[in-house]
Write an enzyme that holds these catalytic residues in place. Structure first.
Site, PDB file in Angstrom:
ATOM      1  N   CYS A 111     -47.545 -36.119 -20.540  1.00  0.00           N
ATOM      2  CA  CYS A 111     -48.700 -36.235 -19.662  1.00  0.00           C
ATOM      3  C   CYS A 111     -48.177 -35.956 -18.260  1.00  0.00           C
ATOM      4  O   CYS A 111     -46.969 -35.886 -18.052  1.00  0.00           O
ATOM      5  CB  CYS A 111     -49.265 -37.654 -19.668  1.00  0.00           C
ATOM      6  SG  CYS A 111     -49.858 -38.184 -21.279  1.00  0.00           S
ATOM      7  N   ARG A 121     -48.796 -30.066 -18.632  1.00  0.00           N
ATOM      8  CA  ARG A 121     -48.222 -31.190 -19.375  1.00  0.00           C
ATOM      9  C   ARG A 121     -49.269 -31.895 -20.256  1.00  0.00           C
ATOM     10  O   ARG A 121     -48.938 -32.798 -21.018  1.00  0.00           O
ATOM     11  CB  ARG A 121     -47.639 -32.223 -18.403  1.00  0.00           C
ATOM     12  CG  ARG A 121     -46.564 -31.679 -17.494  1.00  0.00           C
ATOM     13  CD  ARG A 121     -46.042 -32.761 -16.581  1.00  0.00           C
ATOM     14  NE  ARG A 121     -45.414 -33.823 -17.330  1.00  0.00           N
ATOM     15  CZ  ARG A 121     -44.179 -33.811 -17.788  1.00  0.00           C
ATOM     16  NH1 ARG A 121     -43.400 -32.771 -17.557  1.00  0.00           N
ATOM     17  NH2 ARG A 121     -43.696 -34.831 -18.456  1.00  0.00           N
ATOM     18  N   TRP A 129     -52.152 -35.974 -22.253  1.00  0.00           N
ATOM     19  CA  TRP A 129     -51.925 -35.299 -23.533  1.00  0.00           C
ATOM     20  C   TRP A 129     -51.929 -36.437 -24.546  1.00  0.00           C
ATOM     21  O   TRP A 129     -50.980 -37.210 -24.624  1.00  0.00           O
ATOM     22  CB  TRP A 129     -50.565 -34.589 -23.490  1.00  0.00           C
ATOM     23  CG  TRP A 129     -50.184 -33.958 -24.793  1.00  0.00           C
ATOM     24  CD1 TRP A 129     -49.303 -34.438 -25.706  1.00  0.00           C
ATOM     25  CD2 TRP A 129     -50.651 -32.713 -25.307  1.00  0.00           C
ATOM     26  NE1 TRP A 129     -49.208 -33.569 -26.758  1.00  0.00           N
ATOM     27  CE2 TRP A 129     -50.007 -32.513 -26.544  1.00  0.00           C
ATOM     28  CE3 TRP A 129     -51.554 -31.752 -24.845  1.00  0.00           C
ATOM     29  CZ2 TRP A 129     -50.244 -31.387 -27.320  1.00  0.00           C
ATOM     30  CZ3 TRP A 129     -51.776 -30.627 -25.621  1.00  0.00           C
ATOM     31  CH2 TRP A 129     -51.122 -30.462 -26.831  1.00  0.00           C
ATOM     32  N   ASN A 160     -46.644 -41.850 -18.656  1.00  0.00           N
ATOM     33  CA  ASN A 160     -46.304 -40.681 -19.476  1.00  0.00           C
ATOM     34  C   ASN A 160     -45.244 -41.156 -20.465  1.00  0.00           C
ATOM     35  O   ASN A 160     -44.191 -41.625 -20.039  1.00  0.00           O
ATOM     36  CB  ASN A 160     -45.762 -39.578 -18.558  1.00  0.00           C
ATOM     37  CG  ASN A 160     -45.002 -38.488 -19.300  1.00  0.00           C
ATOM     38  OD1 ASN A 160     -44.135 -37.857 -18.727  1.00  0.00           O
ATOM     39  ND2 ASN A 160     -45.317 -38.261 -20.545  1.00  0.00           N
ATOM     40  N   GLY A 161     -45.545 -41.070 -21.767  1.00  0.00           N
ATOM     41  CA  GLY A 161     -44.557 -41.500 -22.757  1.00  0.00           C
ATOM     42  C   GLY A 161     -45.218 -42.310 -23.854  1.00  0.00           C
ATOM     43  O   GLY A 161     -46.440 -42.234 -24.048  1.00  0.00           O
ATOM     44  N   GLU A 182     -38.427 -17.321 -40.037  1.00  0.00           N
ATOM     45  CA  GLU A 182     -38.875 -17.768 -38.717  1.00  0.00           C
ATOM     46  C   GLU A 182     -38.125 -17.009 -37.612  1.00  0.00           C
ATOM     47  O   GLU A 182     -38.726 -16.592 -36.625  1.00  0.00           O
ATOM     48  CB  GLU A 182     -38.680 -19.292 -38.586  1.00  0.00           C
ATOM     49  CG  GLU A 182     -38.999 -19.892 -37.236  1.00  0.00           C
ATOM     50  CD  GLU A 182     -40.419 -19.611 -36.750  1.00  0.00           C
ATOM     51  OE1 GLU A 182     -41.264 -19.128 -37.504  1.00  0.00           O
ATOM     52  OE2 GLU A 182     -40.654 -19.870 -35.547  1.00  0.00           O
ATOM     53  N   LYS A 229     -39.877 -14.645 -34.715  1.00  0.00           N
ATOM     54  CA  LYS A 229     -39.671 -14.850 -33.268  1.00  0.00           C
ATOM     55  C   LYS A 229     -39.251 -13.541 -32.605  1.00  0.00           C
ATOM     56  O   LYS A 229     -39.761 -13.176 -31.558  1.00  0.00           O
ATOM     57  CB  LYS A 229     -38.573 -15.877 -33.003  1.00  0.00           C
ATOM     58  CG  LYS A 229     -38.808 -17.329 -33.014  1.00  0.00           C
ATOM     59  CD  LYS A 229     -39.911 -17.921 -32.248  1.00  0.00           C
ATOM     60  CE  LYS A 229     -41.247 -17.696 -32.884  1.00  0.00           C
ATOM     61  NZ  LYS A 229     -41.928 -18.805 -33.436  1.00  0.00           N
ATOM     62  N   GLU A 274     -42.217 -10.980 -32.420  1.00  0.00           N
ATOM     63  CA  GLU A 274     -43.353 -11.243 -31.548  1.00  0.00           C
ATOM     64  C   GLU A 274     -43.020 -11.203 -30.071  1.00  0.00           C
ATOM     65  O   GLU A 274     -43.877 -10.835 -29.277  1.00  0.00           O
ATOM     66  CB  GLU A 274     -44.056 -12.552 -31.913  1.00  0.00           C
ATOM     67  CG  GLU A 274     -43.250 -13.806 -31.700  1.00  0.00           C
ATOM     68  CD  GLU A 274     -44.069 -15.068 -32.020  1.00  0.00           C
ATOM     69  OE1 GLU A 274     -43.470 -16.037 -32.466  1.00  0.00           O
ATOM     70  OE2 GLU A 274     -45.283 -15.084 -31.798  1.00  0.00           O
ATOM     71  N   HIS A 308     -32.563  -5.065 -54.365  1.00  0.00           N
ATOM     72  CA  HIS A 308     -33.709  -4.599 -55.150  1.00  0.00           C
ATOM     73  C   HIS A 308     -34.573  -3.639 -54.330  1.00  0.00           C
ATOM     74  O   HIS A 308     -35.762  -3.486 -54.613  1.00  0.00           O
ATOM     75  CB  HIS A 308     -34.520  -5.796 -55.654  1.00  0.00           C
ATOM     76  CG  HIS A 308     -33.716  -6.683 -56.568  1.00  0.00           C
ATOM     77  ND1 HIS A 308     -33.389  -6.313 -57.845  1.00  0.00           N
ATOM     78  CD2 HIS A 308     -33.110  -7.871 -56.362  1.00  0.00           C
ATOM     79  CE1 HIS A 308     -32.646  -7.253 -58.410  1.00  0.00           C
ATOM     80  NE2 HIS A 308     -32.454  -8.214 -57.510  1.00  0.00           N
ATOM     81  N   LYS A 322     -52.379 -17.734 -28.106  1.00  0.00           N
ATOM     82  CA  LYS A 322     -51.751 -18.991 -28.510  1.00  0.00           C
ATOM     83  C   LYS A 322     -52.507 -19.660 -29.649  1.00  0.00           C
ATOM     84  O   LYS A 322     -51.923 -20.149 -30.592  1.00  0.00           O
ATOM     85  CB  LYS A 322     -51.675 -19.931 -27.299  1.00  0.00           C
ATOM     86  CG  LYS A 322     -51.000 -21.266 -27.589  1.00  0.00           C
ATOM     87  CD  LYS A 322     -49.519 -21.080 -27.855  1.00  0.00           C
ATOM     88  CE  LYS A 322     -48.823 -22.337 -28.289  1.00  0.00           C
ATOM     89  NZ  LYS A 322     -47.565 -22.036 -28.999  1.00  0.00           N
TER      90      LYS A 322
HETATM   91  C1  F6R Z   1     -45.586 -17.761 -33.758  1.00  0.00           C
HETATM   92  C2  F6R Z   1     -46.778 -18.560 -33.606  1.00  0.00           C
HETATM   93  C3  F6R Z   1     -47.878 -18.368 -34.594  1.00  0.00           C
HETATM   94  C4  F6R Z   1     -48.508 -19.737 -34.934  1.00  0.00           C
HETATM   95  C5  F6R Z   1     -49.759 -19.535 -35.813  1.00  0.00           C
HETATM   96  C6  F6R Z   1     -50.350 -20.850 -36.224  1.00  0.00           C
HETATM   97  O1  F6R Z   1     -44.633 -18.080 -32.804  1.00  0.00           O
HETATM   98  O2  F6R Z   1     -46.902 -19.333 -32.707  1.00  0.00           O
HETATM   99  O3  F6R Z   1     -47.441 -17.742 -35.751  1.00  0.00           O
HETATM  100  O4  F6R Z   1     -47.557 -20.507 -35.588  1.00  0.00           O
HETATM  101  O5  F6R Z   1     -50.704 -18.796 -35.129  1.00  0.00           O
HETATM  102  O6  F6R Z   1     -50.735 -21.600 -35.124  1.00  0.00           O
HETATM  103  P1  F6R Z   1     -51.013 -23.140 -35.248  1.00  0.00           P
HETATM  104  O7  F6R Z   1     -49.721 -23.797 -35.589  1.00  0.00           O
HETATM  105  O8  F6R Z   1     -51.525 -23.543 -33.913  1.00  0.00           O
HETATM  106  O9  F6R Z   1     -52.019 -23.315 -36.348  1.00  0.00           O
END
Ligand code: F6R
Length: 609
Positions: A2, A27, A74, A100-101, A482, A486, A489, A505, A604
């Site tokens: 927060c 935050r 938050w 905050n915490g 994963e 990363k 993207e 294969h 996001k």
């Molecule tokens: C990759 C990334 C996306 C999310 C996906 C699901 O770095 O951020 O692949 O993981 O869009 O998002 P959430 O977890 O918010 O459902």
């Protein structure tokens, strides 16, 4: 996470409080509030929603006065709402506090305070602090604050305001950030430098356990024992934008570096004090309940799906229940076999991903019991699921998910171990041993983050390659997926992850001289087999960067470079091996001049199907 602020001076406090909070919304932003002492009363204004909602509510009727505190929230304990928004007051309204915490022992304290006649107005952990202060106050504000600190456990930064002491604020911190900005005839308090940088660049950075009494002309700091602390003034020389990212160039890097704290916060309240058991109070599961379902589905998207793959491994290995993992956008359309004997676990950082939400609703319709693992309190997925487990990662701003993934892994591990305890599929000795190793993870993540130079060098060396392959077996394969996501993207390099045994294969045809292959080799049960696969790509002249645990002296004989992570159980090591892969993706993107926090074509929170 927060954001908190405080002002004491001779100007209008509310102006600074709202301005400061606007710089701290990164935050948390599910509700906001301020409290200002107007010379006779403390006026508290708060509102659910972003700071803009609070500003709308206040309109032109700004609280008057030059002493005040503020908060942008938050949510952790208690959903986002007007009543759960901070500041929180005691019964008399004489004391207000922003926090905050997490106050870990708040439930016990709350019960005790209710017995003594205190009336609570919110579901938060924070409100106990205000009532406790009222309870222990006998005329000396600072002594009462110290009494409160002796009684609370957990992590916090706190600012206290009392109507009885209208010349001062008192603040303190433990495991959460707090800075004091030094002005002329006025002083400022904030969670972070961006909130004060428009007003002053001269600051004190507070350390854990320190208590500061802040008036308009003085700041007196003492340590936990009450001894005076001489602090050096820290002159901020960042610009405002860099300050918001805590001095990091990008949110992604900041969030990667926040992982030690994020994983610690996620696990801390869920381990018995003596370290003998996982305690997930949020879940009321007993053996009868666990035996009532015969199948678990884990459903998620992207990074959360990759976390789900690790989750499947944990639950099957430790709790011996069959688990299927699926991407949410496929699950619903393949007529899954779901009924009242099914447990559906959805994983979502944002709690708003529409495919995941739709899978959850559909499974509920078919009769499944549902559990959400999410980072956002009060999100749609959190509200829809029967039960929720929160990752306490704090807001994730960068599009590329980093700390959400590692905290999801922590939670899956704890859930699997918790199920194993109930089902007695793991011996108490092994549970203890795993918990001991789990508790070391935050420090080991820090250690992994402590030397990034070799990773920067690899990123510069290989950042302009067009293809990169990631290989691994078992849990290493899940982390490889994963790592490759990363890299794709944020750096736009074409990256693929393969189960190492699967290369021959077909994909081996793509391995030619100079192609970088990131090979994870941490899983003991398949170590020799992974080595054979590494030899296969080396024989085609690939450049291999191996990822291994400390103590592995073998791998370096077969690869071009090795990155080592601290030793732990092979179940827990994905939480460490993913960190260099996140950093590699980040620095490769920097090498290529990409917009790391806002990769092209991505958002996001994906709220469309
Ligand atoms: C990759 C990334 C996306 C999310 C996906 C699901 O770095 O951020 O692949 O993981 O869009 O998002 P959430 O977890 O918010 O459902």
């Amino acid at each position: 996470m927060c954001g908190i602020v405080g002002y004491v001076g001779n100007k209008e406090a509310a102006v600074f409080l709202l301005e400061g909070l606007s710089k701290l919304e990164y935050r948390g932003y599910d509700s906001a509030g301020i409290a200002v002492y107007d010379g006779s009363e403390i006026r508290v204004e708060k509102s659910v929603g972003r700071l803009a909602a609070l500003k709308d509510k206040i309109g032109s009727n700004m609280p008057k006065g030059s002493l005040g505190i503020g908060h942008t929230r938050w949510a952790t304990h208690g959903r986002p709402s007007d009543s759960n928004a901070h500041p929180h007051a005691d019964c008399s309204g004489d004391f207000v506090v922003v926090h905050n915490g997490i106050i870990e022992n708040y439930l016990n304290l709350k019960e005790e305070l209710i017995e003594k006649g205190h009336a609570f107005r919110s579901e938060t952990d924070t409100e106990v602090v205000a009532h406790l202060l009222e309870e222990v106050y006998h005329g000396d504000f600072e002594a009462a604050v110290r009494d409160v600190l002796r009684r609370i456990d957990g992590s916090y930064s706190l600012v206290f305001l009392s109507k009885k002491h209208p010349d001062r604020l008192i603040c303190t911190k433990q495991d959460n950030p707090l800075v004091i900005g030094l002005g002329e005839g006025e002083n400022f308090i904030a969670s972070d430098i961006p909130a004060i940088i428009q007003r002053t660049r001269r600051t004190f950075i507070m350390n854990d356990g320190e208590v500061a009494v802040v008036t308009k002309d003085s700041v007196t700091i003492t340590n936990r024992r009450g001894e005076p602390v001489q602090k050096k003034v820290f002159e901020v020389n960042w610009n405002a934008e860099a300050a918001e990212k805590g001095g990091y160039e990008h949110f992604m890097l900041k969030e990667i570096h926040e992982q030690p704290k994020a994983v610690r916060d996620t696990m801390s309240q869920r381990i018995a004090k003596d370290g003998s058991a996982i305690v997930i109070d949020e879940l009321k599961w007993d053996a009868a309940f666990l035996n009532s379902f015969n199948k678990i589905y884990i459903v998620a998207c992207g990074t959360a799906y990759h976390a789900g793959m690790v989750g499947k491994y944990y639950i099957e290995k430790l709790a011996r229940v069959l688990v299927e993992v699926d991407v949410a956008s496929e699950f619903r359309y393949r007529d899954p076999i779901v009924d009242e004997n099914t447990l559906l676990i959805v994983v979502s950082q944002s709690g708003e991903t529409s495919d995941t939400l739709a899978a959850l609703k559909e499974s509920k319709r078919l009769g499944a019991k549902t559990l959400a693992i999410t980072n956002v309190v009060g999100s749609s997925i959190a509200r829809e699921a029967d039960q929720v487990l929160y990752t306490w990662a704090g807001p994730e701003i960068a599009v590329a998910s980093t700390k959400a993934y590692t905290t999801q892994l922590i939670l899956f591990f704890m859930l699997a171990l918790y199920m194993a305890e109930i089902k007695k599929t793991v011996s108490p000795e092994r549970v203890k041993e795993l918990i001991k190793l789990l508790k070391q993870i935050p420090a080991q993540v820090s250690e992994t983050l402590s030397d990034v130079d070799p990773i920067k060098t690899f990123a510069r060396q290989y950042g302009f390659n067009e293809d990169v392959f990631y290989i691994g077996r078992s849990l290493d394969y899940d982390v490889a997926l994963e790592g490759s996501l990363k890299l794709k993207e944020v750096s736009y390099i074409h990256a693929e992850a393969y189960a190492a045994g699967e290369l021959k294969h077909g994909t081996l045809a793509l391995i030619v001289e100079g192609v970088p292959v990131i090979a994870l080799a941490t899983q003991k049960s398949v170590y020799e087999k992974t080595l054979s696969n590494i030899k296969e790509v080396k024989a085609r002249d690939a450049v291999v960067i191996g990822i291994a645990a400390e103590g592995d002296e073998e791998l370096e004989k077969y690869v071009d470079h090795v990155i080592k992570v601290p030793e732990t159980d092979e179940l827990l090591i994905p939480i460490l091996t993913v960190v260099p892969l996140q950093l590699l993706a980040y620095y490769a993107a920097i090498t290529r001049g990409c917009d790391v926090d806002k990769p092209r074509n991505l958002a996001k929170s994906v709220t469309v199907e």
